[in-house]
Design a protein around this motif. Structure first.
Motif, short mmCIF file in Angstrom:
data_model
loop_
_atom_site.label_atom_id
_atom_site.label_comp_id
_atom_site.label_asym_id
_atom_site.label_seq_id
_atom_site.Cartn_x
_atom_site.Cartn_y
_atom_site.Cartn_z
N ARG A 159 0.75 -1.21 -0.02
CA ARG A 159 0.05 0.04 -0.01
C ARG A 159 0.71 1.41 0.07
N GLN A 160 1.97 1.16 0.87
CA GLN A 160 2.66 2.42 0.93
C GLN A 160 3.55 2.75 -0.49
N VAL A 161 3.84 1.82 -1.33
CA VAL A 161 4.39 1.68 -2.59
C VAL A 161 3.32 2.52 -3.61
N ILE A 162 2.28 1.83 -3.33
CA ILE A 162 1.03 2.24 -4.39
C ILE A 162 0.63 3.79 -3.97
N PHE A 163 0.61 4.01 -2.71
CA PHE A 163 0.35 5.30 -2.23
C PHE A 163 1.20 6.32 -2.82
N ASN A 164 2.69 6.16 -2.68
CA ASN A 164 3.63 7.10 -3.05
C ASN A 164 3.76 7.15 -4.49
N LEU A 165 3.74 6.32 -5.30
CA LEU A 165 3.53 6.43 -6.62
C LEU A 165 2.58 7.15 -7.31
#
Length: 537
Positions: free
Chosen positions: A429-435
């Protein structure tokens, strides 16, 4: 001319003493004497036929009156052109007076004389003859001629080769010594420019190990004996003390078949000096490298200490920020739920802003905490079954207020062939949220962000986030994933510059890859490749 058996030939001519010889003929010998004479004559005939010589019988005046050629003799002048001519007439014109003088000397002194001359034959061919003048008791002269042309050619070739060897041995910068099996020098030669241990001294008859100084004798003797006894090449370098400094000779001991040893000696003083200088420079370089290495290690240790201090500082600051932030978020939630009384629309809007700002600040704090964890290798992943479509939808829902305010649409295309993932749901989720947040930040008002996911070989999948924003200049791409680094002023949209750096570390920590495809004016596509399954730490 009469022909004799055996391939030889004999030509005769009437000489001035023919009648006298006939008148002086003795009485016929007895039968036994005749047979013995015949036997001896045949023996002599056999010898004459089979020796590679020419025989001329001349009168006292040198005129040839009989000719006999042995087997294998290469005649260059026909017999009928030989009879009746002086024997010296077949020599070159400039040699004829000398040959005539030798003939007269042999005739008058009754001695045998030998000499070499040339015979000019048919077609200009020249033969080298070894000639022997033999005075006969009965008068006249027997001339024996042997063709030594091939021998002369061999001698000339040998002289040429000897001259070449002499030139080589004289001009190479080496010394040579031939030693008998006891090490005594029997022959020596000093090449051009060779610096002998004892200049000007004749060393023939001296043991090879006594040529140098006392300090070198044992080493030279041992090398000589190894070469002689083991029948192998031995190389030995000897140092000699001189007023102008140390000199070095390299000796190569070469065993010969007869038990002797050939010693090749070369002055290698300059080579040894260059080698010593090279060793000195290498030692100096090693010392400098050691100093630089020590300095680098000290710098690395200081950098590691500073990194640890930075990580500790970030951890302390992040935790200290999280404590009051939790209070702010808690009281905001209570006020928004009407615990302190009813709210007006304006008050509710203000509380929504407070909540959104607090959520943003919390994400920044989480990123600050992630950096020291990742650098220290303390970040732990808790893989569990995750649905990629659901994870993307949840992040879109969370960011929808910002999308609505800027009228940015989000389109998704996730390949259904991607199975359920086994990844850490919070980190995914953190990867998707940042990108996605990065793409929304740079998408123009009324623009669109496209999210796509497809499986790729190797048990992995590729997730892309494309925007139609201003794009990224090529010279800025290398700084894109560095911590606390932001691009040019014209692209700044707020933030700390940590989002992409943390995302890169999260992706790589799970065995994935991250990258971007972009150019100015054409938008950007950020992509990550992650495994479908990530093992639990």
């Amino acid at each position: 001319m009469s022909t004799r058996p055996g391939g030889g030939s004999e030509s005769t001519g009437a000489g001035p003493g023919a009648a006298t010889a006939a008148a002086a003929t003795p009485a016929a010998p007895s039968a036994e004497a005749a047979l013995e004479l015949q036997r001896r004559t045949e023996e002599l005939e056999g010898i004459v036929r089979n020796v590679p010589d020419v025989f001329l019988w001349c009168g006292d005046d040198g005129i040839i009156h009989r000719l006999r050629t042995g087997r294998g003799f290469e005649r260059t002048i026909p017999d009928d052109q030989v009879i009746g001519r002086p024997m010296w007439s077949f020599s070159p014109p400039d040699r004829q007076p000398e040959v005539r003088r030798l003939f007269e000397q042999a005739r008058d002194d009754r001695v045998v004389l030998s000499f070499q001359t040339e015979l000019a034959g048919v077609g200009g061919a020249v033969r080298h003859l070894e000639t022997r003048l033999v005075p006969l008791d009965s008068g006249g002269m027997l001339v024996l001629g042997r063709d030594v042309s091939s021998l002369r050619s061999i001698e000339a070739d040998l002289r040429r080769r000897t001259e070449e060897v002499e030139a080589i041995m004289t001009n190479v910068p080496d010394g040579y010594a031939w030693c008998d099996r006891d090490g005594i020098i029997v022959r020596t030669r000093i090449g051009a420019g060779f610096d002998r241990a004892r200049p000007g001294e004749n060393v023939v008859g001296t043991p090879i190990w006594q040529v140098g100084g006392p300090e070198a004798r044992e080493g030279i003797r041992a090398a000589f004996e190894r070469a002689r006894d083991d029948r192998r090449l031995v190389t030995h370098v000897t140092a000699f003390a001189r007023p102008d400094g140390a000199h070095h000779h390299e000796s190569r001991f070469i065993p010969l078949d007869d038990g002797q040893v050939l010693v090749l000696i070369r002055d290698v003083t300059e080579r040894e000096r260059a080698t010593a200088e090279l060793r000195r420079l290498m030692a100096s370089l090693e010392g400098r490298v050691a100093e630089r290495t020590a300095a680098l290690e000290a710098a690395n240790a200081e950098l590691a200490r500073a990194t640890r201090n930075k990580s500790a500082f970030l951890g302390v600051v992040s935790h200290e920020l999280r404590t009051p932030l939790n209070g702010i978020m808690g009281f905001a939630e209570l006020l928004r739920d009407g615990v302190a009384g009813p709210l007006t629309a304006t008050q509710r809007e203000y509380l929504d802003d407070v909540k959104a700002s607090a959520d943003h600040l919390l994400r920044l704090i989480d990123e600050l905490l992630d950096i020291p964890r990742i650098e220290a290798g303390a970040l732990r992943f808790q893989p569990e079954s995750v649905d990629l479509v659901d994870s993307v939808a949840r992040v879109i829902a969370e960011l929808r207020p910002g999308m609505a305010s800027r009228q940015v649409a989000v389109a998704t295309a996730i390949d259904p062939a991607i199975p359920a993932l086994l990844l850490d749901p919070q980190r995914l989720r953190q990867v998707i949220f940042n990108l996605l947040g990065n793409a929304l930040k740079f998408a123009p008002r009324g623009g669109q962000v496209r999210i796509a996911a497809v499986p790729v070989p190797g048990g992995r999948f590729r997730l892309e986030f494309a925007d139609d924003g201003p794009g990224i200049a090529a010279d800025e791409l290398p700084r894109l994933f560095l911590a606390f680094s932001q691009l040019g002023e014209g692209r700044v949209r707020g933030g700390t510059g940590l989002g992409l750096a943390v995302t890169r570390q999260l992706v790589e920590a799970q065995g994935g890859e991250i990258g971007v495809e972009s150019s100015e004016g054409n938008g950007s596509t950020f992509w990550v490749v992650l495994p479908l399954r990530h093992a639990r730490d």
